[in-house]
Design a protein around this motif. Structure first.
Motif, short mmCIF file in Angstrom:
data_model
loop_
_atom_site.label_atom_id
_atom_site.label_comp_id
_atom_site.label_asym_id
_atom_site.label_seq_id
_atom_site.Cartn_x
_atom_site.Cartn_y
_atom_site.Cartn_z
N MET A 1 -2.49 -9.38 -2.65
CA MET A 1 -3.24 -8.22 -2.17
C MET A 1 -4.71 -8.36 -2.55
O MET A 1 -5.04 -8.66 -3.69
CB MET A 1 -2.65 -6.93 -2.76
CG MET A 1 -3.27 -5.66 -2.20
SD MET A 1 -2.49 -4.17 -2.87
CE MET A 1 -0.82 -4.33 -2.25
N THR A 2 -5.58 -8.15 -1.58
CA THR A 2 -7.02 -8.30 -1.83
C THR A 2 -7.59 -7.09 -2.55
O THR A 2 -6.97 -6.02 -2.59
CB THR A 2 -7.78 -8.48 -0.51
OG1 THR A 2 -7.69 -7.26 0.25
CG2 THR A 2 -7.21 -9.62 0.32
N ALA A 3 -8.78 -7.28 -3.10
CA ALA A 3 -9.45 -6.17 -3.80
C ALA A 3 -9.73 -5.02 -2.85
O ALA A 3 -9.62 -3.84 -3.22
CB ALA A 3 -10.74 -6.67 -4.43
N LYS A 4 -10.07 -5.33 -1.60
CA LYS A 4 -10.35 -4.27 -0.62
C LYS A 4 -9.08 -3.49 -0.28
O LYS A 4 -9.12 -2.27 -0.10
CB LYS A 4 -10.99 -4.85 0.65
CG LYS A 4 -12.47 -5.12 0.51
CD LYS A 4 -13.16 -5.34 1.83
CE LYS A 4 -12.83 -6.68 2.42
NZ LYS A 4 -13.67 -6.96 3.62
N THR A 5 -7.95 -4.21 -0.19
CA THR A 5 -6.68 -3.52 0.06
C THR A 5 -6.33 -2.60 -1.09
O THR A 5 -5.89 -1.46 -0.89
CB THR A 5 -5.55 -4.53 0.29
OG1 THR A 5 -5.86 -5.36 1.41
CG2 THR A 5 -4.23 -3.83 0.55
N GLU A 6 -6.54 -3.08 -2.31
CA GLU A 6 -6.26 -2.25 -3.48
C GLU A 6 -7.17 -1.02 -3.51
O GLU A 6 -6.73 0.08 -3.86
CB GLU A 6 -6.46 -3.08 -4.75
CG GLU A 6 -5.39 -4.14 -4.96
CD GLU A 6 -5.62 -4.99 -6.18
OE1 GLU A 6 -6.69 -4.82 -6.83
OE2 GLU A 6 -4.76 -5.83 -6.51
N LYS A 7 -8.42 -1.21 -3.10
CA LYS A 7 -9.37 -0.08 -3.05
C LYS A 7 -8.90 0.96 -2.03
O LYS A 7 -8.93 2.17 -2.29
CB LYS A 7 -10.76 -0.61 -2.68
CG LYS A 7 -11.86 0.44 -2.72
CD LYS A 7 -13.17 -0.08 -2.16
CE LYS A 7 -13.73 -1.25 -2.95
NZ LYS A 7 -15.08 -1.65 -2.44
N LEU A 8 -8.44 0.49 -0.87
CA LEU A 8 -7.96 1.39 0.17
C LEU A 8 -6.71 2.13 -0.29
O LEU A 8 -6.60 3.35 -0.13
CB LEU A 8 -7.67 0.62 1.44
CG LEU A 8 -7.13 1.43 2.62
CD1 LEU A 8 -8.13 2.49 3.07
CD2 LEU A 8 -6.78 0.51 3.79
N LEU A 9 -5.77 1.41 -0.90
CA LEU A 9 -4.53 2.05 -1.35
C LEU A 9 -4.79 3.08 -2.44
O LEU A 9 -4.12 4.10 -2.51
CB LEU A 9 -3.54 0.99 -1.84
CG LEU A 9 -2.82 0.21 -0.75
CD1 LEU A 9 -1.97 -0.89 -1.35
CD2 LEU A 9 -1.96 1.13 0.11
N ALA A 10 -5.77 2.81 -3.29
CA ALA A 10 -6.11 3.78 -4.34
C ALA A 10 -6.57 5.09 -3.72
O ALA A 10 -6.28 6.18 -4.24
CB ALA A 10 -7.19 3.21 -5.25
N ILE A 11 -7.28 5.00 -2.60
CA ILE A 11 -7.74 6.20 -1.89
C ILE A 11 -6.56 6.91 -1.22
O ILE A 11 -6.37 8.12 -1.34
CB ILE A 11 -8.82 5.84 -0.85
CG1 ILE A 11 -10.08 5.33 -1.54
CG2 ILE A 11 -9.14 7.03 0.04
CD1 ILE A 11 -11.11 4.73 -0.60
N LEU A 12 -5.75 6.14 -0.49
CA LEU A 12 -4.68 6.73 0.32
C LEU A 12 -3.51 7.25 -0.51
O LEU A 12 -2.88 8.24 -0.14
CB LEU A 12 -4.17 5.70 1.33
CG LEU A 12 -5.20 5.17 2.34
CD1 LEU A 12 -4.53 4.17 3.28
CD2 LEU A 12 -5.85 6.30 3.13
N LYS A 13 -3.22 6.59 -1.62
CA LYS A 13 -2.07 7.00 -2.44
C LYS A 13 -2.35 8.24 -3.28
O LYS A 13 -1.43 8.81 -3.88
CB LYS A 13 -1.64 5.85 -3.35
CG LYS A 13 -0.89 4.75 -2.64
CD LYS A 13 -0.41 3.69 -3.63
CE LYS A 13 0.47 2.65 -2.95
NZ LYS A 13 0.95 1.62 -3.90
#
Length: 212
Positions: free
Chosen positions: A1-13
């Motif tokens: 998982m990329t850093a950008k994906t982790e950033k997005l998931l932190a927002i959405l979750k």
């Protein structure tokens, strides 16, 4: 998982529902966003469907503490650049183009691109995208359709948007491949027009409390 994906998931979750807003008057954006944040919905999507959208994003990004403001209905690389310059912390598109993908790759801002078919999901996976917007959710087959994708397309997460309400949100949120849903019901036009921010906070609180 990329850093950008982790950033997005932190927002959405952080919340079960992401408000999807069409802002006609930029002056209403800040009190509207504050009302949503007060109700527990900090990630907010302002769609680029009106002339006021960029000013609204800019105002919320600058003035609303705790808000994560994203731009929706991104249709081109030009839209991407304008939305990011205005302060968007995430980008949402109804579908995807090569131009948008190029803009996404060159940016630190994460993208939530739209997909509605297995082929679209597979094409995005080849581009390294793991989290997508399922749109238009109800019209494309609803929760049953999305559930059917969970096994053959395992590892892909979705934020379904389109036709979702308080009545059917749980149907989506109970699925293993759904991280959150997008919905406009938390900010009805009539309440925004009336400046009923307390009413919007109540709707946001109700949405924030939805359990899968």
């Amino acid at each position: 998982m990329t850093a950008k994906t982790e950033k997005l998931l932190a927002i959405l979750k952080a919340q079960p529902v992401v408000p999807v807003l069409i802002v006609d008057d930029a002056k209403s954006a800040v009190p509207l966003a504050r009302a949503l944040v007060a109700g527990g919905l900090k990630a907010i999507e302002i769609t680029m469907r009106t002339p006021a959208a960029l000013d609204a994003i800019r105002a919320v990004a600058a003035e609303v503490e705790g808000a994560n403001v994203g731009a929706g209905t991104i249709l081109s690389a030009r839209d991407w650049d304008a939305a990011v310059a205005a302060g968007s912390t995430f980008i949402v598109s109804p579908g995807v183009t090569l131009g948008i993908l190029d803009a996404a790759k060159a940016s630190d801002v994460p993208i939530l691109p739209g997909a509605a078919t297995p082929s679209e999901v597979m094409a995005l996976r080849e581009e390294g995208v793991e989290v997508m917007k399922f749109f238009p959710a109800e019209q494309a087959g609803g929760a049953a359709y999305l559930k059917a994708l969970s096994s053959p397309l395992a590892g892909t997460l979705f934020c379904p948007t389109g036709g979702i309400s308080l009545k059917n949100a749980k149907d989506y949120l109970s699925l293993p491949n759904v991280v959150c849903v997008g919905g406009s019901w938390v900010a009805p036009k009539e309440l925004v027009a009336a400046g009923d921010w307390a009413g919007i906070t109540r709707l946001a609180s109700e949405a924030a409390a939805i359990k899968a």
